[in-house]
Write a protein that holds these residues in place. Structure first.
Motif, PDB file in Angstrom:
ATOM      1  N   PRO A   1      -8.362  -6.865 -13.167  1.00  0.00           N
ATOM      2  CA  PRO A   1      -7.685  -5.699 -12.603  1.00  0.00           C
ATOM      3  C   PRO A   1      -7.157  -5.906 -11.163  1.00  0.00           C
ATOM      4  N   GLY A   2      -7.960  -6.523 -10.322  1.00  0.00           N
ATOM      5  CA  GLY A   2      -7.548  -6.727  -8.931  1.00  0.00           C
ATOM      6  C   GLY A   2      -6.276  -7.557  -8.861  1.00  0.00           C
ATOM      7  N   TYR A   3      -6.240  -8.616  -9.668  1.00  0.00           N
ATOM      8  CA  TYR A   3      -5.068  -9.495  -9.713  1.00  0.00           C
ATOM      9  C   TYR A   3      -3.838  -8.735 -10.204  1.00  0.00           C
ATOM     10  N   LEU A   4      -4.018  -7.941 -11.254  1.00  0.00           N
ATOM     11  CA  LEU A   4      -2.898  -7.204 -11.836  1.00  0.00           C
ATOM     12  C   LEU A   4      -2.291  -6.246 -10.810  1.00  0.00           C
ATOM     13  N   LYS A   5      -3.153  -5.614 -10.046  1.00  0.00           N
ATOM     14  CA  LYS A   5      -2.671  -4.683  -9.017  1.00  0.00           C
ATOM     15  C   LYS A   5      -1.883  -5.426  -7.942  1.00  0.00           C
ATOM     16  N   VAL A   6      -2.405  -6.572  -7.518  1.00  0.00           N
ATOM     17  CA  VAL A   6      -1.718  -7.359  -6.489  1.00  0.00           C
ATOM     18  C   VAL A   6      -0.323  -7.747  -6.970  1.00  0.00           C
ATOM     19  N   VAL A   7      -0.242  -8.188  -8.226  1.00  0.00           N
ATOM     20  CA  VAL A   7       1.041  -8.630  -8.785  1.00  0.00           C
ATOM     21  C   VAL A   7       2.028  -7.459  -8.869  1.00  0.00           C
ATOM     22  N   LEU A   8       1.567  -6.315  -9.367  1.00  0.00           N
ATOM     23  CA  LEU A   8       2.445  -5.146  -9.481  1.00  0.00           C
ATOM     24  C   LEU A   8       2.941  -4.721  -8.095  1.00  0.00           C
ATOM     25  N   GLN A   9       2.041  -4.780  -7.123  1.00  0.00           N
ATOM     26  CA  GLN A   9       2.420  -4.410  -5.761  1.00  0.00           C
ATOM     27  C   GLN A   9       3.479  -5.372  -5.213  1.00  0.00           C
ATOM     28  N   GLU A  10       3.322  -6.666  -5.544  1.00  0.00           N
ATOM     29  CA  GLU A  10       4.315  -7.653  -5.090  1.00  0.00           C
ATOM     30  C   GLU A  10       5.695  -7.335  -5.667  1.00  0.00           C
ATOM     31  N   PHE A  11       5.734  -6.962  -6.943  1.00  0.00           N
ATOM     32  CA  PHE A  11       7.018  -6.590  -7.566  1.00  0.00           C
ATOM     33  C   PHE A  11       7.564  -5.319  -6.929  1.00  0.00           C
ATOM     34  N   SER A  12       6.675  -4.358  -6.712  1.00  0.00           N
ATOM     35  CA  SER A  12       7.083  -3.076  -6.131  1.00  0.00           C
ATOM     36  C   SER A  12       7.654  -3.269  -4.723  1.00  0.00           C
ATOM     37  N   ASP A  13       7.009  -4.145  -3.968  1.00  0.00           N
ATOM     38  CA  ASP A  13       7.447  -4.396  -2.592  1.00  0.00           C
ATOM     39  C   ASP A  13       8.645  -5.342  -2.506  1.00  0.00           C
TER      40      ASP A  13
ATOM     41  N   ALA B   1       5.266   3.929  -6.515  1.00  0.00           N
ATOM     42  CA  ALA B   1       4.144   4.199  -5.610  1.00  0.00           C
ATOM     43  C   ALA B   1       2.857   3.519  -6.077  1.00  0.00           C
ATOM     44  N   ALA B   2       2.015   3.166  -5.114  1.00  0.00           N
ATOM     45  CA  ALA B   2       0.752   2.475  -5.405  1.00  0.00           C
ATOM     46  C   ALA B   2      -0.123   3.276  -6.371  1.00  0.00           C
ATOM     47  N   THR B   3      -0.096   4.607  -6.251  1.00  0.00           N
ATOM     48  CA  THR B   3      -0.940   5.434  -7.131  1.00  0.00           C
ATOM     49  C   THR B   3      -0.500   5.301  -8.590  1.00  0.00           C
ATOM     50  N   GLU B   4       0.809   5.154  -8.800  1.00  0.00           N
ATOM     51  CA  GLU B   4       1.330   4.966 -10.160  1.00  0.00           C
ATOM     52  C   GLU B   4       0.973   3.571 -10.687  1.00  0.00           C
ATOM     53  N   LEU B   5       1.034   2.588  -9.783  1.00  0.00           N
ATOM     54  CA  LEU B   5       0.655   1.218 -10.163  1.00  0.00           C
ATOM     55  C   LEU B   5      -0.818   1.191 -10.582  1.00  0.00           C
ATOM     56  N   ASP B   6      -1.632   1.936  -9.851  1.00  0.00           N
ATOM     57  CA  ASP B   6      -3.060   2.011 -10.182  1.00  0.00           C
ATOM     58  C   ASP B   6      -3.272   2.491 -11.617  1.00  0.00           C
ATOM     59  N   LYS B   7      -2.470   3.493 -12.002  1.00  0.00           N
ATOM     60  CA  LYS B   7      -2.597   4.030 -13.360  1.00  0.00           C
ATOM     61  C   LYS B   7      -2.269   2.967 -14.408  1.00  0.00           C
ATOM     62  N   LEU B   8      -1.231   2.176 -14.117  1.00  0.00           N
ATOM     63  CA  LEU B   8      -0.858   1.097 -15.048  1.00  0.00           C
ATOM     64  C   LEU B   8      -1.998   0.074 -15.163  1.00  0.00           C
ATOM     65  N   VAL B   9      -2.580  -0.251 -14.017  1.00  0.00           N
ATOM     66  CA  VAL B   9      -3.689  -1.215 -14.015  1.00  0.00           C
ATOM     67  C   VAL B   9      -4.839  -0.670 -14.858  1.00  0.00           C
ATOM     68  N   ILE B  10      -5.166   0.595 -14.628  1.00  0.00           N
ATOM     69  CA  ILE B  10      -6.267   1.206 -15.377  1.00  0.00           C
ATOM     70  C   ILE B  10      -5.960   1.169 -16.875  1.00  0.00           C
ATOM     71  N   PHE B  11      -4.693   1.497 -17.224  1.00  0.00           N
ATOM     72  CA  PHE B  11      -4.321   1.548 -18.633  1.00  0.00           C
ATOM     73  C   PHE B  11      -4.548   0.201 -19.331  1.00  0.00           C
ATOM     74  N   TYR B  12      -4.158  -0.868 -18.666  1.00  0.00           N
ATOM     75  CA  TYR B  12      -4.237  -2.188 -19.322  1.00  0.00           C
ATOM     76  C   TYR B  12      -5.582  -2.910 -19.149  1.00  0.00           C
ATOM     77  N   THR B  13      -6.432  -2.348 -18.295  1.00  0.00           N
ATOM     78  CA  THR B  13      -7.712  -3.057 -18.059  1.00  0.00           C
ATOM     79  C   THR B  13      -8.902  -2.126 -18.234  1.00  0.00           C
ATOM     80  N   ARG B  14      -8.658  -0.953 -18.883  1.00  0.00           N
ATOM     81  CA  ARG B  14      -9.748   0.026 -18.974  1.00  0.00           C
ATOM     82  C   ARG B  14     -10.799  -0.423 -19.988  1.00  0.00           C
ATOM     83  N   LYS B  15     -11.954   0.233 -19.854  1.00  0.00           N
ATOM     84  CA  LYS B  15     -13.095  -0.091 -20.724  1.00  0.00           C
ATOM     85  C   LYS B  15     -12.784   0.226 -22.181  1.00  0.00           C
TER      86      LYS B  15
END
Lengths: 428, 185
Positions: free
Chosen positions: B144-156, B171-185
């Motif tokens: 998850p941490g890696y996925l967020k970093v990558v999405l943020q790099e694309f966003s920025d 926005a970072a909050t929307e990126l967080d939701k995507l990360v959660i969706f693909y890496t959730r329990k």
């Protein structure tokens, strides 16, 4: 009186020499774990040895692999600097060898290596002798105290190096905690090469950070026998300047000559320094097992091996990996856990090939090493190394070697994950 | 022409005879230097270091080349990728792709009933289950941490990709939701 004398005396005492036969006198504690098929013994369960044992079993689950290690558990040197300043605990860096035994079928023998006989292919341990077809030694490092006057057995106990993580890590942690505000710690760094080149400089950062937050007026005095910071110099110095001005006092070209235990004074080539804590990191040499069985040529302190197979230049069928290897012989590489781990994999592959009567295979090595400069931010150094058949040495790929452009919190996260990665690759 | 084919066959037979039973080939041995950080067989135990074992070879190769050429922000990878030839990058990518994918042990916590997240655009390339293909990475089960970093790099806009343009400025909050969706329990 050792067991051998005991047998001899008893035998003579009862006048029954013939009962034992002449061979009995050559046997120390007797052979244990009798060998059936092809067997590789790995002696030393650090990053190099444990990885070699695991990767041997991954290649051939049927191969008989025995890992001999004196310590009951693995204690990681990486991250141990965080333990010193209370950011991690000993339990965070202490791991069991049980997964290697259960998941991979490695026989883990918790014993001390007493002697090595490369000719008769036997290792003498505190629990008995073990036969091998090929032996991989991962001896780590040992310390040279002869060049420091006053560094007798008592001083060695009083002034820990804490380079090998373990009891000395705990000792230094407690000393730091007990130190009064305004008192100083003196850390000495020996002339390179030594284990984990960035290690002492990371320690300087983390201790300074701890002093800044907990011991007003205290500082860490760094006495470096080298002319400059040996690893990640620019980045470490930037951290000292930006965060620890007046707390890290760095003295290059400062070789320790003498320790005066009573006054806690370090006499160095650049002057005399007093500290409530003396953290003396002495010069280093290959670990003791590298000196057994005639494997170390006279006057040398690092093991000469083939850069292709890591087979000893002195004895065939014995391979030596990790910090103990001689950079002048195989090519210069940092004495790091990561390099040792890749050497373990490379040696394992060549050992497999050579057991099958084939030529050794080319080693591919790498280094990735992060250092924390405070509780959040890290810096790194990298390296990629390959065997050059022309020079018969391992050479670094220039473009792949270098340090991070800056320190960052993201690198701090990656540093933490790096440790998880290498611990799992070594032991999990 | 026939001569060349014959020579190629001879070479292949020769190469095959060189392989030693049980001893990994060059690609595998090169790839094994990655596992010190990425975990044995690329099953990364960390949050910020990605799972690579079982990732698609095309994407692995693309990543290594982008790291090497400075097209992707990379930390240690920006250096390490410069240590390998095109052929070696190819071999490493194939070896790592041949390993079995293991979902990251680190999962995003999500307690709500339904995650309000727009994934239709993701599905178009990364597949219904985020499994990816060829040059498009598998994202489900990634660290998850890696996925967020990558999405943020694309966003920025720090990392360029025509396909990922659509996420620029999100926005970072929307990126967080995507990360959660693909890496959730």
């Amino acid at each position: 009186m050792n067991r051998r004398d005991f047998i001899k005396n008893t035998a003579l005492g009862v006048g029954a020499v013939t009962l034992f036969g002449s061979r009995a006198f050559n046997v120390h504690a007797g052979e244990i774990l009798p060998k059936k098929g092809k067997r590789v013994v790995v002696a030393g369960g650090g990053f190099g040895g444990a990885t070699a044992a695991k990767y041997l079993k991954m290649m051939d689950p049927k191969l008989d692999v025995i890992l001999i290690e004196e310590r009951a558990s693995f204690i990681s040197c990486p991250v141990s600097n965080l333990v010193l300043v209370g950011l991690k605990e000993m339990k965070d860096i202490t791991f069991s060898y049980s997964t290697l035994a259960k998941k991979y079928g490695i026989s883990v023998l918790n014993a001390k290596i007493l002697a090595i006989d490369p000719v008769s292919h036997k290792v003498e341990t505190s629990k008995g002798s073990v036969a091998f077809d090929r032996l991989i030694l991962s001896p780590g490092v040992d310390f040279i105290y002869d060049n420091i006057k006053g560094m007798d057995a008592r001083s060695q106990e009083l002034f820990p190096h804490a380079v090998k993580a373990g009891p000395q890590t705990i000792q230094l942690t407690q000393e730091l905690k007990a130190m009064k505000p305004g008192e100083n710690m003196v850390m000495s760094i020996p002339e390179a090469p030594f284990r984990c080149p960035p290690g002492p400089y990371e320690r300087a950062c983390l201790v300074a950070n701890y002093l800044k937050n907990n011991k007003k007026g205290s500082k860490i005095i760094v006495l470096d026998a080298n002319q400059d910071v040996v690893s990640k110099a620019k980045l470490f110095k930037a951290a000292w300047k930006d965060y620890y001005e007046g707390i890290v006092e760095y003295h290059p070209d400062s070789e320790v000559k003498e320790i005066k235990a009573e006054t806690r004074t370090v006499v160095a080539s650049s002057g005399e320094y007093v500290g409530a804590i003396l953290n003396i990191i002495p010069e280093q040499k290959a670990g003791s097992m590298a000196f057994m069985g005639g494997l170390m040529p006279q006057g040398r302190r690092w093991s000469p091996v083939s850069a292709l197979s890591f087979e000893s230049s002195v004895h065939k069928d014995v391979h030596i990996i990790g910090d103990a290897t001689d950079g002048d012989v195989i090519g210069s590489m940092p004495k790091s856990g990561f390099v040792a781990s890749t050497m373990g994999k490379a040696a394992a592959a060549s050992v497999m090939a050579m057991l099958a009567g084939k030529e050794p295979v080319s080693p591919y090595l790498a280094n990735t090493c992060y250092s924390m400069v405070n509780e959040r931010e890290a810096i790194y150094v990298t390296g990629v190394f390959e065997y050059d058949p022309q020079t018969k040495k391992i050479a670094g790929k220039k473009a792949a070697g270098g340090v991070s452009p800056e320190r960052s919190v993201l690198l701090g996260h990656q540093a933490e994950d790096w440790a998880k990665g290498i611990w799992s690759d070594t032991l999990g | 022409m026939q001569g060349r084919v014959f020579m190629a066959v001879v070479f292949l037979l020769y190469a095959a005879s060189m392989a030693i039973a049980g001893v990994p080939g060059d690609g595998e041995r090169l790839a094994e230097t990655c596992t010190g950080c990425h975990g044995t067989k690329g099953a990364s135990p960390g949050n910020y270091i990605p799972v690579i074992g079982g990732q698609h070879a095309g994407y692995l190769k693309k990543s290594l080349v982008e790291y090497r050429d400075g097209l992707r922000p990379g930390g240690v990878m920006a250096n390490l990728a410069k240590g390998y030839s095109d052929g070696q990058i190819d071999d490493i990518s194939k070896a790592v792709a041949s390993w079995k994918w293991k979902n990251s042990p680190i999962k995003s916590a999500f307690k709500g009933k339904k995650l309000a997240v727009e994934t239709e655009s993701c599905v178009a390339c990364h597949g219904k289950k985020g499994e990816g293909s060829a040059d498009t990475p598998r994202i489900t089960g990634q660290s998850p941490g890696y996925l967020k970093v990558v999405l943020q790099e694309f966003s920025d806009g720090k990392r360029k990709s025509p396909e990922m343009e659509l996420i620029k400025g999100v926005a970072a909050t929307e990126l967080d939701k995507l990360v959660i969706f693909y890496t959730r329990k």
